[in-house]
Scaffold this motif. Structure first.
Motif, PDB file in Angstrom:
ATOM      1  N   GLY A 173      -5.212  -1.462   3.305  1.00 31.62           N
ATOM      2  CA  GLY A 173      -6.578  -2.084   3.132  1.00 31.62           C
ATOM      3  C   GLY A 173      -7.034  -3.260   4.069  1.00 31.62           C
ATOM      4  N   SER A 174      -8.194  -3.760   3.762  1.00 30.65           N
ATOM      5  CA  SER A 174      -8.759  -4.671   4.222  1.00 30.65           C
ATOM      6  C   SER A 174      -8.591  -6.117   3.409  1.00 30.65           C
ATOM      7  CB  SER A 174     -10.301  -4.580   4.450  1.00 30.65           C
ATOM      8  OG  SER A 174     -10.463  -3.304   5.126  1.00 30.65           O
ATOM      9  N   LEU A 175      -8.188  -7.192   4.330  1.00 27.86           N
ATOM     10  CA  LEU A 175      -8.284  -8.393   3.801  1.00 27.86           C
ATOM     11  C   LEU A 175      -9.200  -9.435   4.256  1.00 27.86           C
ATOM     12  CD1 LEU A 175      -5.958  -9.895   2.299  1.00 27.86           C
ATOM     13  CD2 LEU A 175      -5.031 -10.787   4.520  1.00 27.86           C
ATOM     14  N   PHE A 176      -9.873 -10.227   3.236  1.00 27.25           N
ATOM     15  CA  PHE A 176     -10.847 -11.138   3.512  1.00 27.25           C
ATOM     16  C   PHE A 176     -10.023 -12.566   3.704  1.00 27.25           C
ATOM     17  CE2 PHE A 176     -13.434  -7.773   2.757  1.00 27.25           C
ATOM     18  CZ  PHE A 176     -14.660  -7.728   3.368  1.00 27.25           C
ATOM     19  N   TYR A 177     -10.351 -13.459   4.486  1.00 30.27           N
ATOM     20  CA  TYR A 177      -9.493 -14.575   4.633  1.00 30.27           C
ATOM     21  C   TYR A 177     -10.708 -15.710   4.812  1.00 30.27           C
ATOM     22  CZ  TYR A 177      -7.221 -18.497   7.192  1.00 30.27           C
ATOM     23  OH  TYR A 177      -6.856 -19.692   7.933  1.00 30.27           O
ATOM     24  N   PHE A 184     -10.905  -3.067  -5.374  1.00 26.74           N
ATOM     25  CA  PHE A 184     -10.443  -4.380  -5.500  1.00 26.74           C
ATOM     26  C   PHE A 184      -8.779  -4.216  -5.909  1.00 26.74           C
ATOM     27  CE2 PHE A 184      -9.233  -8.197  -8.092  1.00 26.74           C
ATOM     28  CZ  PHE A 184      -9.598  -9.267  -7.231  1.00 26.74           C
ATOM     29  N   GLN A 185      -7.983  -5.134  -4.918  1.00 28.40           N
ATOM     30  CA  GLN A 185      -6.564  -5.165  -5.067  1.00 28.40           C
ATOM     31  C   GLN A 185      -5.986  -6.501  -5.692  1.00 28.40           C
ATOM     32  OE1 GLN A 185      -4.852  -2.513  -5.327  1.00 28.40           O
ATOM     33  NE2 GLN A 185      -2.859  -3.511  -5.636  1.00 28.40           N
ATOM     34  N   ALA A 186      -6.461  -7.611  -4.983  1.00 34.75           N
ATOM     35  CA  ALA A 186      -5.838  -8.929  -5.213  1.00 34.75           C
ATOM     36  C   ALA A 186      -6.573 -10.149  -4.737  1.00 34.75           C
ATOM     37  CB  ALA A 186      -4.386  -9.014  -4.592  1.00 34.75           C
ATOM     38  N   VAL A 187      -6.373 -11.254  -5.265  1.00 38.96           N
ATOM     39  CA  VAL A 187      -7.120 -12.460  -4.624  1.00 38.96           C
ATOM     40  C   VAL A 187      -6.153 -13.781  -4.983  1.00 38.96           C
ATOM     41  CG1 VAL A 187      -8.141 -13.116  -7.102  1.00 38.96           C
ATOM     42  CG2 VAL A 187      -9.077 -13.915  -4.951  1.00 38.96           C
ATOM     43  N   ARG A 188      -5.912 -14.538  -3.839  1.00 39.09           N
ATOM     44  CA  ARG A 188      -5.110 -15.880  -3.828  1.00 39.09           C
ATOM     45  C   ARG A 188      -5.914 -16.842  -3.412  1.00 39.09           C
ATOM     46  NH1 ARG A 188      -2.858 -12.244  -6.163  1.00 39.09           N
ATOM     47  NH2 ARG A 188      -0.662 -11.710  -5.738  1.00 39.09           N
ATOM     48  N   ASN A 212      -8.539  -2.039  -1.238  1.00 39.81           N
ATOM     49  CA  ASN A 212      -7.761  -1.082  -0.731  1.00 39.81           C
ATOM     50  C   ASN A 212      -8.597   0.007  -0.010  1.00 39.81           C
ATOM     51  OD1 ASN A 212      -5.325  -1.623  -1.775  1.00 39.81           O
ATOM     52  ND2 ASN A 212      -5.396  -0.480  -3.446  1.00 39.81           N
ATOM     53  N   ASN A 213      -9.821   0.152  -0.165  1.00 40.47           N
ATOM     54  CA  ASN A 213     -10.968   1.140   0.443  1.00 40.47           C
ATOM     55  C   ASN A 213     -11.711   0.523   1.571  1.00 40.47           C
ATOM     56  OD1 ASN A 213     -13.459   2.381   0.394  1.00 40.47           O
ATOM     57  ND2 ASN A 213     -12.375   4.018  -0.720  1.00 40.47           N
ATOM     58  N   ASP A 214     -11.716   1.036   2.702  1.00 40.12           N
ATOM     59  CA  ASP A 214     -12.367   0.202   3.599  1.00 40.12           C
ATOM     60  C   ASP A 214     -14.053   0.262   3.371  1.00 40.12           C
ATOM     61  OD1 ASP A 214     -10.409  -0.586   5.060  1.00 40.12           O
ATOM     62  OD2 ASP A 214     -10.231   1.284   6.420  1.00 40.12           O
ATOM     63  N   THR A 215     -14.451   1.325   2.522  1.00 37.83           N
ATOM     64  CA  THR A 215     -15.823   1.654   2.185  1.00 37.83           C
ATOM     65  C   THR A 215     -16.369   0.336   1.497  1.00 37.83           C
ATOM     66  OG1 THR A 215     -15.889   4.057   2.660  1.00 37.83           O
ATOM     67  CG2 THR A 215     -17.579   2.900   1.357  1.00 37.83           C
ATOM     68  N   ASP A 216     -15.574   0.110   0.453  1.00 37.49           N
ATOM     69  CA  ASP A 216     -15.639  -1.202  -0.556  1.00 37.49           C
ATOM     70  C   ASP A 216     -15.553  -2.370   0.218  1.00 37.49           C
ATOM     71  OD1 ASP A 216     -16.104   0.430  -2.860  1.00 37.49           O
ATOM     72  OD2 ASP A 216     -14.002   0.053  -3.587  1.00 37.49           O
ATOM     73  N   ARG A 243     -12.223 -11.202   8.706  1.00 37.39           N
ATOM     74  CA  ARG A 243     -11.763  -9.857   8.069  1.00 37.39           C
ATOM     75  C   ARG A 243     -10.818  -9.199   8.655  1.00 37.39           C
ATOM     76  NH1 ARG A 243     -15.635  -4.673   6.815  1.00 37.39           N
ATOM     77  NH2 ARG A 243     -13.622  -3.300   6.128  1.00 37.39           N
ATOM     78  N   TYR A 244      -9.703  -9.024   8.249  1.00 32.14           N
ATOM     79  CA  TYR A 244      -8.426  -8.121   9.019  1.00 32.14           C
ATOM     80  C   TYR A 244      -8.216  -6.848   8.221  1.00 32.14           C
ATOM     81  CZ  TYR A 244      -7.302 -12.863  10.553  1.00 32.14           C
ATOM     82  OH  TYR A 244      -7.338 -14.222  11.000  1.00 32.14           O
ATOM     83  N   GLN A 245      -7.516  -6.064   8.956  1.00 34.82           N
ATOM     84  CA  GLN A 245      -6.878  -4.830   8.556  1.00 34.82           C
ATOM     85  C   GLN A 245      -5.495  -4.871   8.055  1.00 34.82           C
ATOM     86  OE1 GLN A 245      -9.359  -2.447   7.822  1.00 34.82           O
ATOM     87  NE2 GLN A 245      -7.604  -1.068   6.827  1.00 34.82           N
ATOM     88  N   LEU A 246      -4.914  -4.592   7.191  1.00 32.43           N
ATOM     89  CA  LEU A 246      -3.494  -4.666   6.986  1.00 32.43           C
ATOM     90  C   LEU A 246      -2.758  -3.542   7.737  1.00 32.43           C
ATOM     91  CD1 LEU A 246      -3.585  -5.418   2.946  1.00 32.43           C
ATOM     92  CD2 LEU A 246      -2.619  -6.807   4.517  1.00 32.43           C
TER      93      LEU A 246
END
Length: 164
Positions: free
Chosen positions: A65-69, A100-104, A121-125, A157-160
């Motif tokens: 999925g994608s990760l926003f930092y 939506f998967q997780a937030v920290r 998890n989904n790149d479209t989202d 934005r990163y791609q896991l």
């Protein structure tokens, strides 16, 4: 649930070398660099970077999925206000998106700066969230929290990357 989040950045072979030390180390790539992170109770496996005390957690990170930092320079009060703002409205964190998967949210040890990670998890989202009012709202809250600091907040934005 672990109480600490350790983060460092790298590129090239360094990323695989670090990841080979511990299967729990996650990596995400983007903007010509990789973000490496691990949730732990113990000492950081990284020689550089920061260790953060987890303040808020939801969900568990997945392997794709994608990760926003966000990195947010903030004093104690404005940092606390930022946490309150984003946690009081899960919509701004993207929690209403199906993938939506997780937030920290975490505060650097021996300091007041914050870090925010959100995974989809989904790149479209993730792409929809990247262009959304909700993401812009988080950016605004981060700007307000860091308004008396230089440099200002950073969002990437990163791609896991898949596990080794």
């Amino acid at each position: 649930m672990p109480s600490k989040l350790s983060i460092t950045f790298g590129s090239g072979n360094f990323v695989d070398q670090i990841r080979s030390r511990d299967s729990q180390i996650r990596a995400a790539s983007g903007s010509g660099e990789a973000l490496l992170f691990i949730e732990t109770e113990g000492k950081s496996p990284f020689q550089s970077g920061n260790t953060y005390t987890l303040l808020e957690t939801r969900g568990n990170f997945d392997e794709q999925g994608s990760l926003f930092y966000w990195s947010i320079p903030a004093d104690q009060n404005s940092g606390d206000l930022f946490v309150h703002h984003v946690m009081s409205d899960p919509k701004v964190l993207g929690a209403e998106y199906d993938s939506f998967q997780a937030v920290r949210i975490a505060r650097v040890e021996r300091g007041t700066d914050l870090v925010l990670l959100i995974q989809f998890n989904n790149d479209t989202d993730a792409s929809r969230y990247a262009k959304s009012v909700e993401r812009l709202t988080v950016d605004q809250y981060a700007e307000e929290a860091g308004k008396s600091f230089s440099p200002s907040p950073v969002m990437k934005r990163y791609q896991l990357l898949p596990p080794l």
